[in-house]
Scaffold this active site. Structure first.
Site, PDB file in Angstrom:
ATOM      1  N   HIS A   1      31.483 -57.944  14.388  1.00 43.01           N
ATOM      2  CA  HIS A   1      30.241 -57.429  13.819  1.00 43.01           C
ATOM      3  C   HIS A   1      29.344 -58.593  13.378  1.00 43.01           C
ATOM      4  O   HIS A   1      28.270 -58.778  13.918  1.00 43.01           O
ATOM      5  CB  HIS A   1      30.472 -56.442  12.678  1.00 43.01           C
ATOM      6  CG  HIS A   1      31.256 -55.244  13.068  1.00 43.01           C
ATOM      7  ND1 HIS A   1      30.856 -54.393  14.073  1.00 43.01           N
ATOM      8  CD2 HIS A   1      32.441 -54.758  12.612  1.00 43.01           C
ATOM      9  CE1 HIS A   1      31.752 -53.434  14.219  1.00 43.01           C
ATOM     10  NE2 HIS A   1      32.729 -53.637  13.352  1.00 43.01           N
TER      11      HIS A   1
ATOM     12  N   ASP B   1      34.536 -50.730  19.805  1.00 40.39           N
ATOM     13  CA  ASP B   1      34.938 -50.419  18.438  1.00 40.39           C
ATOM     14  C   ASP B   1      35.414 -48.978  18.269  1.00 40.39           C
ATOM     15  O   ASP B   1      36.517 -48.623  18.660  1.00 40.39           O
ATOM     16  CB  ASP B   1      33.788 -50.746  17.492  1.00 40.39           C
ATOM     17  CG  ASP B   1      34.200 -50.772  16.029  1.00 40.39           C
ATOM     18  OD1 ASP B   1      35.376 -50.525  15.743  1.00 40.39           O
ATOM     19  OD2 ASP B   1      33.342 -51.047  15.161  1.00 40.39           O
TER      20      ASP B   1
END
Length: 444
Positions: free
Chosen positions: A267, A318
């Site tokens: 991220h 993810d």
């Protein structure tokens, strides 16, 4: 030997036409440009690309797709729904779900996945007879789905972090924890060995889940393995870390000796300029997950700034709100366009490197993600005659294609997807059955 004749292909030296890829023992033995097809060649119409790397996956999150919208909320409220799904996992349900999710990935063009694995024990935290039973289920799922796997065994010890310090584990988190770094390292060391399709890695869940004094221990225990960490995904994480430790999560990892080319930050959304300098200057990777970061309202990360500073950019799906490597690689470009009001922030080659080679390297497979002599024989062919791609220039296909346009996927020289169909058969049906056993058992 098996030879594949490609109408066109994206090689390490750039785009080329009439390319013959000769494979043997799972590797590319030769690359011939401008070649004619031979009678026994497998012909691949369209554009052949290096296999795509999904550098960040939580396979069981796929059970939440299309079930957890409505009612507002944010990342933290979504997390409660994720815990409810995790409670339904056991080695059998996890295997079935992961196998279907990994098969969906291969259909989309992914040839390797990094599974950020933290569902280790029974609900409540009791160990299975085999302490690595859940990890073994993931390995078996990847093998049947025909995808390479890096199993990122995750250290997850604390329930969170606020201005007053770390908090106790949430009931839904207890099965994630080994209790101590030493217990985590001992269990991790007992994992089955690597194979030609499975490599081992490690992960720090986040600075929320591992105390400052434990971070160097995790780094030491991971040794030379690829190491991943969720980093600055939320403003709340940064604020808590500053309040309690007096530094950013990136600075905390730097203090622990975690930064470097072996580390991939996942991220890396809310960074200071100093954070970017630290990550880039140490060659620490950054795995961006654009669709998840949109879906969870996380924000837009500084992808171009990280790239310019020296951080290799990779991509992940993810929580699998969508599984499509081309949507993800375009996502980092489109987010940059929204922020800067400028087009072509990344070149097509930069995007392809993020989607392939950089991801392979982040997962410990530097011998893959590129079409060259001696590389792993992992590649994917995209059709150029679909409703999405018709009329596109072949060397700009990544700007128009989607997962549904993938016709052929080869992993280790073996055809796993042919004519858009996975060798397991109806992947949609496998997904439906597996998800019903998990998400259907709870109210999401």
């Amino acid at each position: 030997m098996t030879a594949y004749w490609c109408e066109s292909a994206w090689l390490t030296g750039g785009f080329a036409r009439r390319v013959r890829l000769v494979t043997q023992d799972g590797l590319i033995k030769d690359v011939l440009v401008g070649a004619d097809a031979e009678p026994d060649d497998i012909r691949l119409a369209g554009v052949t690309l290096p296999g795509m790397a999904n550098a960040h996956s939580h396979a069981f999150h796929r059970a939440l797709r299309g079930r957890v919208n409505g009612g507002g909320g944010n990342f933290w409220s979504w997390r409660e729904q994720m815990y409810a799904a995790a409670e339904q996992l056991n080695p059998d349900t996890y295997f079935a779900l992961a196998r279907a999710v990994f098969a969906e990935m291969v259909l989309a063009g992914f040839t390797v996945v990094g599974e950020f694995h933290y569902v280790h024990h029974r609900p409540g935290g009791q160990r299975y007879r085999d302490p690595n039973a859940m990890g073994l289920a993931v390995r078996q799922a990847a093998e049947e789905a025909g995808i390479r796997l890096t199993l990122l065994d995750t250290c997850y010890l604390e329930g969170g972090l606020n201005g007053g310090g770390h908090v106790e584990l949430h009931p839904g988190q207890r099965r994630f924890s080994d209790g101590t770094v030493d217990a985590w390292a001992e269990r991790m060391a007992a994992r089955s060995p690597e194979t030609d399709r499975v490599r081992l890695g490690a992960a720090i869940h986040s600075v929320r889940a591992v105390r400052r004094e434990d971070l160097p221990k995790v780094v030491a225990a991971s040794g030379s393995l690829p190491l991943h960490v969720h980093l600055s995904e939320q403003h709340g994480e940064n604020l808590a870390c500053q309040m309690f430790y007096g530094r950013t999560p990136t600075e905390l990892l730097d203090e622990a000796g975690a930064l470097g080319s072996h580390l991939t930050s996942v991220h890396a959304t809310h960074l200071t300029e100093h954070d970017i300098e630290l990550l880039g200057g140490t060659g620490t990777g950054a795995c961006i997950c654009p669709t998840t970061e949109r879906d969870l309202a996380d924000g837009i990360g500084p992808s171009r700034a990280l790239h310019d500073a020296g951080s290799p950019i990779s991509l992940g799906t993810d929580q699998h709100v969508i599984i499509d490597p081309f949507v993800e690689l375009r996502g980092i470009e489109m987010h940059e366009r929204l922020v800067t009001n400028e087009r072509d922030r990344f070149s097509a080659n930069d995007l392809l490197l993020a989607g392939s080679f950089n991801g392979y390297r982040a997962l410990g497979w530097s011998d893959g993600g590129h079409l060259s002599k001696g590389a792993l024989a992992d590649f994917v062919t995209v059709r150029t005659d679909t409703v999405n791609t018709a009329g596109s220039a072949a060397d700009q296909i990544i700007y128009s294609c989607v997962a549904a346009d993938v016709s052929t996927v080869v992993v280790g020289g073996d055809v796993v997807v042919s004519d858009g169909r996975h060798r397991l058969g109806d992947v949609g049906r496998l997904l439906g059955l597996a998800i019903e056993r998990v998400a259907g058992a709870v109210s999401l």
